[in-house]
Design an enzyme around this catalytic site. Sequence first.
Site, PDB file in Angstrom:
ATOM      1  CD  GLN A 108      -6.121  -3.558   2.859  1.00 42.84           C
ATOM      2  OE1 GLN A 108      -5.999  -4.011   1.727  1.00 42.84           O
ATOM      3  NE2 GLN A 108      -5.158  -3.672   3.759  1.00 42.84           N
ATOM      4  CE  LYS A 120       4.026  -4.337   9.971  1.00 46.51           C
ATOM      5  NZ  LYS A 120       2.817  -3.879  10.645  1.00 46.51           N
ATOM      6  CG  MET A 125      -1.905  -1.190   1.154  1.00 50.19           C
ATOM      7  SD  MET A 125      -3.453  -0.882   1.997  1.00 50.19           S
ATOM      8  CE  MET A 125      -2.878  -0.638   3.655  1.00 50.19           C
ATOM      9  CG  HIS A 185       6.927  -2.042   2.072  1.00 52.91           C
ATOM     10  ND1 HIS A 185       6.844  -0.864   2.771  1.00 52.91           N
ATOM     11  CD2 HIS A 185       5.707  -2.627   2.184  1.00 52.91           C
ATOM     12  CE1 HIS A 185       5.636  -0.729   3.263  1.00 52.91           C
ATOM     13  NE2 HIS A 185       4.919  -1.784   2.934  1.00 52.91           N
ATOM     14  CG  LEU A 245       7.132   1.447  -0.917  1.00 53.23           C
ATOM     15  CD1 LEU A 245       7.844   1.132  -2.228  1.00 53.23           C
ATOM     16  CD2 LEU A 245       6.232   0.278  -0.525  1.00 53.23           C
ATOM     17  CG  HIS A 246       8.669   0.246   5.828  1.00 58.37           C
ATOM     18  ND1 HIS A 246       8.927  -1.099   5.878  1.00 58.37           N
ATOM     19  CD2 HIS A 246       7.331   0.374   6.038  1.00 58.37           C
ATOM     20  CE1 HIS A 246       7.817  -1.751   6.144  1.00 58.37           C
ATOM     21  NE2 HIS A 246       6.818  -0.887   6.236  1.00 58.37           N
TER      22      HIS A 246
HETATM   23  P1  AMP Z   1       1.517  -2.939   3.496  1.00 57.59           P
HETATM   24  O1  AMP Z   1       2.050  -1.914   2.544  1.00 57.59           O
HETATM   25  O2  AMP Z   1       1.547  -2.507   4.915  1.00 57.59           O
HETATM   26  O3  AMP Z   1       0.194  -3.511   3.041  1.00 57.59           O
HETATM   27  O4  AMP Z   1       2.550  -4.152   3.432  1.00 57.59           O
HETATM   28  C1  AMP Z   1       2.883  -4.767   2.211  1.00 57.59           C
HETATM   29  C2  AMP Z   1       3.637  -6.037   2.533  1.00 57.59           C
HETATM   30  O5  AMP Z   1       4.838  -5.722   3.260  1.00 57.59           O
HETATM   31  C3  AMP Z   1       2.836  -6.996   3.415  1.00 57.59           C
HETATM   32  O6  AMP Z   1       3.046  -8.323   2.957  1.00 57.59           O
HETATM   33  C4  AMP Z   1       3.436  -6.775   4.780  1.00 57.59           C
HETATM   34  O7  AMP Z   1       3.321  -7.899   5.633  1.00 57.59           O
HETATM   35  C5  AMP Z   1       4.888  -6.510   4.429  1.00 57.59           C
HETATM   36  N1  AMP Z   1       5.562  -5.788   5.511  1.00 57.59           N
HETATM   37  C6  AMP Z   1       5.146  -4.650   6.115  1.00 57.59           C
HETATM   38  N2  AMP Z   1       5.984  -4.311   7.111  1.00 57.59           N
HETATM   39  C7  AMP Z   1       6.957  -5.251   7.141  1.00 57.59           C
HETATM   40  C8  AMP Z   1       8.117  -5.464   7.941  1.00 57.59           C
HETATM   41  N3  AMP Z   1       8.433  -4.631   8.931  1.00 57.59           N
HETATM   42  N4  AMP Z   1       8.882  -6.532   7.683  1.00 57.59           N
HETATM   43  C9  AMP Z   1       8.557  -7.405   6.680  1.00 57.59           C
HETATM   44  N5  AMP Z   1       7.471  -7.256   5.887  1.00 57.59           N
HETATM   45  C10 AMP Z   1       6.688  -6.197   6.112  1.00 57.59           C
END
Ligand code: AMP
Length: 279
Positions: free
Chosen positions: A60, A148, A29, A36, A32-33
């Site tokens: 969601q 996570k 989403m 990701h 990014l960090h």
């Molecule tokens: P999001 O953008 O929050 O929907 O996350 C996208 C993907 O990145 C999802 O599969 C999350 O589980 C993964 N993700 C988010 N934060 C972390 C993290 N700190 N370490 C590993 N994967 C992550």
Amino acid sequence: MILVKTLEELQNKLNDLRSLGTIGFVPTMGALHKGHLSLVEKSATDNKTVVVSIFVNPTQFNNPKDLERYPRTLETDLKLLETTSCNIVFAPNAREVYPEPDTRKFNFGELETVMEGKHRPGHFNGVAQVVSKLLDMVQPDKAYFGLKDFQQLAIIKSMVKQLELPVEIIPCSIVREDNGLAMSSRNELLTAEQRANAAFINNTLSKIKEQKGLKSVEEITNWAIETINKNPFLTVEYFEIVDDEQLQPINNWNDKKTMIGCVAAFCGKVRLIDNIIFN
Ligand code: AMP
């Protein structure tokens, strides 16, 4: 790396690349960090082509304020992805993903009645809607998800099984800040003081490993909740120790099963989740 915004552009590009080797997909989403980016790099080691999607999925979010507040940083995200092995960024708008309202209702049984499913009604249905649509659009060989969001991963595996999708789901380890705080796009919404205190969540979870076996599951659960709540910046929504398959609460330590401690806590208005796996 190229940026595409429509399904047509995406599929044209993928048609050229598919014959060259496997396609790995990382749905996000945005905001990014390094968490990701670790998924992107894992995908690049396994596949010829890496597709990253950036889409803040409205279906969601059970709380409209949360959707409004969610950070959107496309320019910075693109710069970060330029430093990785990402080949295609797919950043569609809502009409591209949902030309018609998605009325599908998934059934994940007991997987969706606990923890995130219980506290965020409709959340996992929205996750399943968007992930199934994105998988259909990208048709990857492998898709990468972070541990996570442990329950999300279980839901996605279940969805892939139910819909018999020809994709392998690859779980990826949690990436943390130096102070232990699990990296999250929501951390952007925290002040420096809140960020420092939010590390106390993981700090507490890590201490459970020392106590496991010495105290009962119930004692440790209560201890973890009380300890986190003692930090004036944090309020626990739930902490549960569950099995790693059906995610049902366990009553006794069982050395034969993998168990996982899952927490959701508010730091100010920001809701954070984290977990720890006990093998
Ligand atoms: P999001 O953008 O929050 O929907 O996350 C996208 C993907 O990145 C999802 O599969 C999350 O589980 C993964 N993700 C988010 N934060 C972390 C993290 N700190 N370490 C590993 N994967 C992550």
